[in-house]
Design a protein around this motif. Structure first.
Motif, short mmCIF file in Angstrom:
data_model
loop_
_atom_site.label_atom_id
_atom_site.label_comp_id
_atom_site.label_asym_id
_atom_site.label_seq_id
_atom_site.Cartn_x
_atom_site.Cartn_y
_atom_site.Cartn_z
N MET A 1 22.69 50.74 0.70
CA MET A 1 23.25 51.51 1.92
C MET A 1 24.19 52.59 1.28
N LEU A 2 24.04 53.77 1.90
CA LEU A 2 24.88 55.01 1.54
C LEU A 2 25.79 54.94 2.33
N THR A 3 27.32 55.19 1.84
CA THR A 3 28.13 55.59 2.77
C THR A 3 28.87 56.81 2.29
N GLN A 4 29.37 57.38 3.48
CA GLN A 4 30.23 58.65 3.18
C GLN A 4 31.58 58.48 2.58
N PRO A 5 31.99 59.36 1.73
CA PRO A 5 33.27 59.34 1.16
C PRO A 5 34.25 59.49 2.14
N LEU A 6 35.31 58.54 2.37
CA LEU A 6 36.43 58.68 3.29
C LEU A 6 37.20 60.13 3.20
N ARG A 7 37.40 60.63 4.06
CA ARG A 7 38.02 61.73 4.27
C ARG A 7 39.55 61.39 4.32
N HIS A 8 40.59 62.28 4.11
CA HIS A 8 42.03 62.19 4.23
C HIS A 8 42.40 62.51 5.61
N PRO A 9 42.96 62.10 6.47
CA PRO A 9 43.31 62.59 7.71
C PRO A 9 43.89 63.72 8.05
N ALA A 10 44.40 64.24 6.97
CA ALA A 10 45.02 65.84 6.91
C ALA A 10 44.04 66.71 6.55
N ASP A 11 42.65 66.31 6.04
CA ASP A 11 41.78 67.48 5.83
C ASP A 11 41.09 67.99 7.05
N PRO A 12 41.22 69.27 7.01
CA PRO A 12 40.47 69.99 8.18
C PRO A 12 39.03 69.70 8.42
N ASP A 13 38.47 69.83 9.50
CA ASP A 13 36.94 69.58 9.73
C ASP A 13 36.27 70.76 9.17
N PRO A 14 35.16 70.43 8.77
CA PRO A 14 34.31 71.88 8.51
C PRO A 14 34.13 72.65 9.59
N THR A 15 34.11 73.99 9.79
CA THR A 15 33.94 75.04 10.49
C THR A 15 32.98 76.30 10.18
N ALA A 16 32.36 76.72 11.13
CA ALA A 16 31.63 77.73 10.67
C ALA A 16 32.34 79.27 10.35
N SER A 17 31.91 79.79 9.44
CA SER A 17 32.79 81.06 9.00
C SER A 17 32.42 82.09 10.04
N THR A 18 33.23 82.90 10.59
CA THR A 18 33.13 83.76 11.57
C THR A 18 32.63 85.12 10.83
N LYS A 19 33.00 85.23 9.68
CA LYS A 19 32.48 86.50 8.87
C LYS A 19 30.98 86.35 8.58
N ALA A 20 30.51 85.01 8.19
CA ALA A 20 29.18 84.82 8.01
C ALA A 20 28.39 85.01 9.21
N ARG A 21 28.81 84.49 10.55
CA ARG A 21 28.16 84.88 11.54
C ARG A 21 28.07 86.55 11.87
N ALA A 22 29.25 87.22 11.70
CA ALA A 22 29.31 88.61 11.74
C ALA A 22 28.34 89.41 10.86
N VAL A 23 28.01 88.70 9.57
CA VAL A 23 27.06 89.32 8.68
C VAL A 23 25.68 89.30 9.28
N LEU A 24 25.58 87.94 9.89
CA LEU A 24 24.04 87.70 10.38
C LEU A 24 23.77 88.63 11.46
N VAL A 25 24.97 88.92 12.56
CA VAL A 25 24.75 89.77 13.65
C VAL A 25 24.55 91.31 12.97
N LEU A 26 25.14 91.81 12.15
CA LEU A 26 25.18 93.02 11.67
C LEU A 26 23.64 93.32 10.83
#
Length: 113
Positions: A1-26
């Motif tokens: 059984m695979l378990t995901q490593p526990l995250r620290h509560p203060a860690d931010p959630d992964p989020t999409a880079s807006t610059k990456a989205r801008a590169v794709l659109v451009l």
């Protein structure tokens, strides 16, 4: 059984880079406008922004996503540059062909039989 490593509560959630989205659109804009030579500007901006986005994603240690968007946008930007270069070469060739005089007359002296 695979378990995901526990995250620290203060860690931010992964989020999409807006610059990456801008590169794709451009990149898409560069691809669409490349044959009209106008694709050089968005392609240039996309390539510069791709470098920054990649550095940001690397520095975020997994909390920024969008590396695939950067790769696709960069590839599309280079295709836009290639289309613009092809359009320029074709325009020069067509322009040079229009300068060539047409052979609408005799090419030799009139007393030649």
């Amino acid at each position: 059984m695979l378990t995901q490593p526990l995250r620290h509560p203060a860690d931010p959630d992964p989020t999409a880079s807006t610059k990456a989205r801008a590169v794709l659109v451009l990149g898409i804009v560069a691809l669409v406008t490349g044959p009209m030579v106008g694709g050089l500007v968005p392609a240039w901006i996309a390539l510069l922004l791709a470098r920054q986005a990649t550095a940001d994603i690397d520095a975020a240690a997994g909390f920024l996503t969008g590396r695939r968007s950067v790769r696709i946008g960069t590839a599309l930007a280079w295709v836009g540059v290639a289309l613009a270069a092809t359009a320029l070469v074709l325009a020069v060739v067509i322009g040079l062909l229009h300068l060539v005089p047409t052979g609408a007359g005799q090419d030799f002296d009139s007393h030649t039989s």
